[in-house]
Scaffold this motif. Structure first.
Motif, PDB file in Angstrom:
ATOM      1  N   GLN A  17       0.815  -1.210   0.000  1.00 49.80           N
ATOM      2  CA  GLN A  17       0.000   0.000   0.000  1.00 49.80           C
ATOM      3  C   GLN A  17       0.849   1.261   0.000  1.00 49.80           C
ATOM      4  OE1 GLN A  17      -3.380   0.055   2.658  1.00 49.80           O
ATOM      5  NE2 GLN A  17      -3.048   2.214   3.161  1.00 49.80           N
ATOM      6  N   GLU A  18       1.950   1.251   0.750  1.00 49.61           N
ATOM      7  CA  GLU A  18       2.773   2.457   0.833  1.00 49.61           C
ATOM      8  C   GLU A  18       3.533   2.747  -0.452  1.00 49.61           C
ATOM      9  OE1 GLU A  18       5.042  -0.790   3.228  1.00 49.61           O
ATOM     10  OE2 GLU A  18       2.960  -0.175   2.876  1.00 49.61           O
ATOM     11  N   ASP A  19       3.474   1.843  -1.416  1.00 42.54           N
ATOM     12  CA  ASP A  19       4.141   2.073  -2.698  1.00 42.54           C
ATOM     13  C   ASP A  19       3.266   2.866  -3.672  1.00 42.54           C
ATOM     14  OD1 ASP A  19       6.385   0.580  -1.881  1.00 42.54           O
ATOM     15  OD2 ASP A  19       5.397  -1.289  -2.443  1.00 42.54           O
ATOM     16  N   PHE A  20       2.081   3.273  -3.230  1.00 40.09           N
ATOM     17  CA  PHE A  20       1.141   3.992  -4.093  1.00 40.09           C
ATOM     18  C   PHE A  20       0.722   5.306  -3.435  1.00 40.09           C
ATOM     19  CE2 PHE A  20       0.717  -0.437  -5.210  1.00 40.09           C
ATOM     20  CZ  PHE A  20       0.521  -0.436  -6.575  1.00 40.09           C
ATOM     21  N   ARG A  21       0.505   6.303  -4.276  1.00 40.67           N
ATOM     22  CA  ARG A  21      -0.169   7.538  -3.870  1.00 40.67           C
ATOM     23  C   ARG A  21      -1.293   7.771  -4.863  1.00 40.67           C
ATOM     24  NH1 ARG A  21       4.123  12.214  -3.640  1.00 40.67           N
ATOM     25  NH2 ARG A  21       2.423  13.314  -2.558  1.00 40.67           N
ATOM     26  N   ILE A  22      -2.428   8.267  -4.386  1.00 40.56           N
ATOM     27  CA  ILE A  22      -3.572   8.476  -5.269  1.00 40.56           C
ATOM     28  C   ILE A  22      -4.103   9.887  -5.079  1.00 40.56           C
ATOM     29  CG2 ILE A  22      -5.327   7.559  -3.660  1.00 40.56           C
ATOM     30  CD1 ILE A  22      -6.506   6.146  -6.245  1.00 40.56           C
ATOM     31  N   PHE A  23      -4.475  10.514  -6.202  1.00 45.58           N
ATOM     32  CA  PHE A  23      -4.907  11.907  -6.200  1.00 45.58           C
ATOM     33  C   PHE A  23      -6.248  12.019  -6.914  1.00 45.58           C
ATOM     34  CE2 PHE A  23      -0.386  11.801  -5.842  1.00 45.58           C
ATOM     35  CZ  PHE A  23      -0.024  12.870  -5.052  1.00 45.58           C
ATOM     36  N   GLU A  24      -7.069  12.939  -6.415  1.00 45.63           N
ATOM     37  CA  GLU A  24      -8.326  13.271  -7.080  1.00 45.63           C
ATOM     38  C   GLU A  24      -8.324  14.771  -7.355  1.00 45.63           C
ATOM     39  OE1 GLU A  24     -12.247  11.580  -5.804  1.00 45.63           O
ATOM     40  OE2 GLU A  24     -12.730  13.698  -5.465  1.00 45.63           O
ATOM     41  N   GLN A  56      -5.534  10.315 -10.430  1.00 47.47           N
ATOM     42  CA  GLN A  56      -4.152  10.080 -10.818  1.00 47.47           C
ATOM     43  C   GLN A  56      -3.494   9.171  -9.785  1.00 47.47           C
ATOM     44  OE1 GLN A  56      -1.477  13.457 -10.868  1.00 47.47           O
ATOM     45  NE2 GLN A  56      -0.137  12.498 -12.360  1.00 47.47           N
ATOM     46  N   VAL A  57      -2.749   8.186 -10.258  1.00 48.08           N
ATOM     47  CA  VAL A  57      -2.006   7.276  -9.393  1.00 48.08           C
ATOM     48  C   VAL A  57      -0.518   7.507  -9.616  1.00 48.08           C
ATOM     49  CG1 VAL A  57      -1.492   4.855  -8.855  1.00 48.08           C
ATOM     50  CG2 VAL A  57      -3.839   5.544  -9.410  1.00 48.08           C
ATOM     51  N   ARG A  58       0.216   7.638  -8.546  1.00 44.18           N
ATOM     52  CA  ARG A  58       1.663   7.785  -8.626  1.00 44.18           C
ATOM     53  C   ARG A  58       2.314   6.642  -7.850  1.00 44.18           C
ATOM     54  NH1 ARG A  58       2.174  14.289  -7.282  1.00 44.18           N
ATOM     55  NH2 ARG A  58       0.834  15.017  -9.006  1.00 44.18           N
ATOM     56  N   LEU A  59       3.382   6.125  -8.424  1.00 44.27           N
ATOM     57  CA  LEU A  59       4.109   5.026  -7.803  1.00 44.27           C
ATOM     58  C   LEU A  59       5.308   5.548  -7.038  1.00 44.27           C
ATOM     59  CD1 LEU A  59       4.102   2.540 -10.819  1.00 44.27           C
ATOM     60  CD2 LEU A  59       2.586   2.484  -8.833  1.00 44.27           C
ATOM     61  N   LYS A  60       5.574   4.952  -5.891  1.00 36.09           N
ATOM     62  CA  LYS A  60       6.809   5.239  -5.150  1.00 36.09           C
ATOM     63  C   LYS A  60       7.361   3.900  -4.640  1.00 36.09           C
ATOM     64  CE  LYS A  60       4.229   6.313  -0.931  1.00 36.09           C
ATOM     65  NZ  LYS A  60       4.237   7.093   0.322  1.00 36.09           N
ATOM     66  N   PRO A  61       7.771   3.032  -5.582  1.00 40.40           N
ATOM     67  CA  PRO A  61       8.236   1.696  -5.209  1.00 40.40           C
ATOM     68  C   PRO A  61       9.557   1.756  -4.456  1.00 40.40           C
ATOM     69  CG  PRO A  61       8.675   2.102  -7.510  1.00 40.40           C
ATOM     70  CD  PRO A  61       7.871   3.269  -7.023  1.00 40.40           C
ATOM     71  N   PRO A  62       9.912   0.678  -3.771  1.00 39.13           N
ATOM     72  CA  PRO A  62      11.174   0.658  -3.019  1.00 39.13           C
ATOM     73  C   PRO A  62      12.367   0.809  -3.946  1.00 39.13           C
ATOM     74  CG  PRO A  62      10.198  -1.529  -3.143  1.00 39.13           C
ATOM     75  CD  PRO A  62       9.165  -0.588  -3.650  1.00 39.13           C
ATOM     76  N   PRO A  63      13.463   1.364  -3.444  1.00 44.68           N
ATOM     77  CA  PRO A  63      14.681   1.530  -4.262  1.00 44.68           C
ATOM     78  C   PRO A  63      15.173   0.180  -4.778  1.00 44.68           C
ATOM     79  CG  PRO A  63      14.856   2.751  -2.208  1.00 44.68           C
ATOM     80  CD  PRO A  63      13.637   1.890  -2.082  1.00 44.68           C
ATOM     81  N   GLY A  64      15.766   0.227  -5.950  1.00 40.77           N
ATOM     82  CA  GLY A  64      16.350  -0.983  -6.507  1.00 40.77           C
ATOM     83  C   GLY A  64      15.522  -1.620  -7.593  1.00 40.77           C
ATOM     84  N   LEU A  65      14.239  -1.234  -7.712  1.00 43.89           N
ATOM     85  CA  LEU A  65      13.402  -1.771  -8.774  1.00 43.89           C
ATOM     86  C   LEU A  65      13.606  -0.959 -10.047  1.00 43.89           C
ATOM     87  CD1 LEU A  65       9.987  -2.575  -7.062  1.00 43.89           C
ATOM     88  CD2 LEU A  65      11.809  -4.145  -7.673  1.00 43.89           C
ATOM     89  N   PRO A  66      13.393  -1.573 -11.212  1.00 42.85           N
ATOM     90  CA  PRO A  66      13.487  -0.812 -12.465  1.00 42.85           C
ATOM     91  C   PRO A  66      12.328   0.167 -12.565  1.00 42.85           C
ATOM     92  CG  PRO A  66      12.627  -3.014 -12.861  1.00 42.85           C
ATOM     93  CD  PRO A  66      13.061  -2.988 -11.432  1.00 42.85           C
TER      94      PRO A  66
END
Length: 315
Positions: free
Chosen positions: A69-76, A290-300
């Motif tokens: 869940q913390e890897d996502f941010r969502i905006f309206e 709008q959905v923004r991703l903030k995945p953990p470091p190290g992923l492509p």
């Protein structure tokens, strides 16, 4: 730091090459906080909850599952929203097959039936589906059922005839989907061209699509014809599907089963994010998501697809 991530590649072959899923599995640590993500079965559905299916892939078009869940941010409308529910497992799906039986589909029916069978190869026992066929007019052939074999059996007797009321077929499928029992909903549209016989206009159906919590996956079987509906067909299908976070696929006849398999894999590798809008106004206005991703470091680098927005309630 990489948060203890292991990557598993699961191969799915298509005619265009190899498609894979990337499964991200966090290791369990003693100091790991309890997950904030509730079970999919406990997702709350009410008029104050907006549910957004999200597909995530890497730059090689491999679907990425296992994010948290913390890897996502969502905006309206550019205002960030608080995520109140999150699911990533294979949740039950309500799926409508919207099947073109117009006269031009004659020699394409057999392979189109195979594509539908491919979609049903991986099913959840709680999945449900229905079948709408359209030619000069649409018809609900099989109402909601938990037995996909009913839909496949009815398609065996399908014959091609008449014109193409594609927009009317989509409108009927959207009305039928109101009776769905699952939070995840998708229409699979199989056709060989654009519309030439509908009562509904494209603008009217676009509005209905924006009002519905339904993803549309459109498979277009184009033969290079010169009629206006064939020329405008790809743009029409692309427009309808992209509104919902789905996809449009232009396929040759022999590619249909592989494209259907790709859609099936995507539907089984989605996240379902829920939020209660901070804007409580019941003004009936369209609100952009709008959905923004903030995945953990190290992923492509990753990218995501989601529905573009929804209409606020009016009462």
């Amino acid at each position: 730091m990489l948060r203890g991530i292991a990557i598993l590649l699961v191969a799915v072959w298509t005619s265009a090459g190899q498609e894979t899923s990337v499964v991200i599995t966090p290791r369990v640590h003693e100091n790991t906080r309890p997950s904030a993500a509730p079970s999919q079965a406990n997702i709350r559905i009410d008029s104050n909850l907006v549910l957004v299916p999200v597909t995530v892939a890497d730059r090689l078009n491999r679907f990425v599952s296992g994010l948290e869940q913390e890897d996502f941010r969502i905006f309206e409308d550019e205002a960030e929203q608080k995520i109140v529910s999150f699911g990533s497992e294979d949740a039950p799906l309500s799926m409508g097959i919207v099947f073109d039986t117009s006269g031009s589909m004659g020699n394409k029916l057999s392979m189109s039936r195979v594509a539908v069978a491919e979609l049903f190869k991986i099913v959840n026992p709680e999945d449900e589906g229905f079948l709408v066929e359209f030619s000069s007019r649409p018809e609900l052939i099989v109402p909601f059922t938990h037995r996909p074999g009913e839909i496949e059996a009815r398609l065996l007797s399908t014959r091609s005839k008449g014109s193409t009321a594609l927009l009317d077929g989509v409108a009927l499928a959207l009305r039928t989907m109101r009776g769905a029992h699952n939070p995840r909903k998708a229409l699979i549209l199989i056709t060989d061209g654009g519309d030439n016989h509908s009562r509904y206009t494209e603008a009217e159906v676009r509005e209905k699509v924006q009002e519905a919590y339904v993803q549309i996956y459109a498979i277009g079987i184009y033969g290079g014809g010169s009629s206006p509906e064939e020329y405008y067909g790809p743009n029409l299908l692309r427009s309808l599907s992209e509104l919902t976070g789905g996809h449009h696929f232009a396929a040759e006849l022999s590619q249909l089963p592989d494209v259907a398999a790709k859609i099936g894999v995507e539907l089984r590798n989605q996240y379902l994010i829920g939020y209660s809008p901070a804007n409580h106004a019941r003004d009936g206005r369209f609100r952009r998501i709008q959905v923004r991703l903030k995945p953990p470091p190290g992923l492509p680098p990753l990218r995501a697809w989601w529905r573009q927005g929804y209409y606020a309630p009016t009462q």
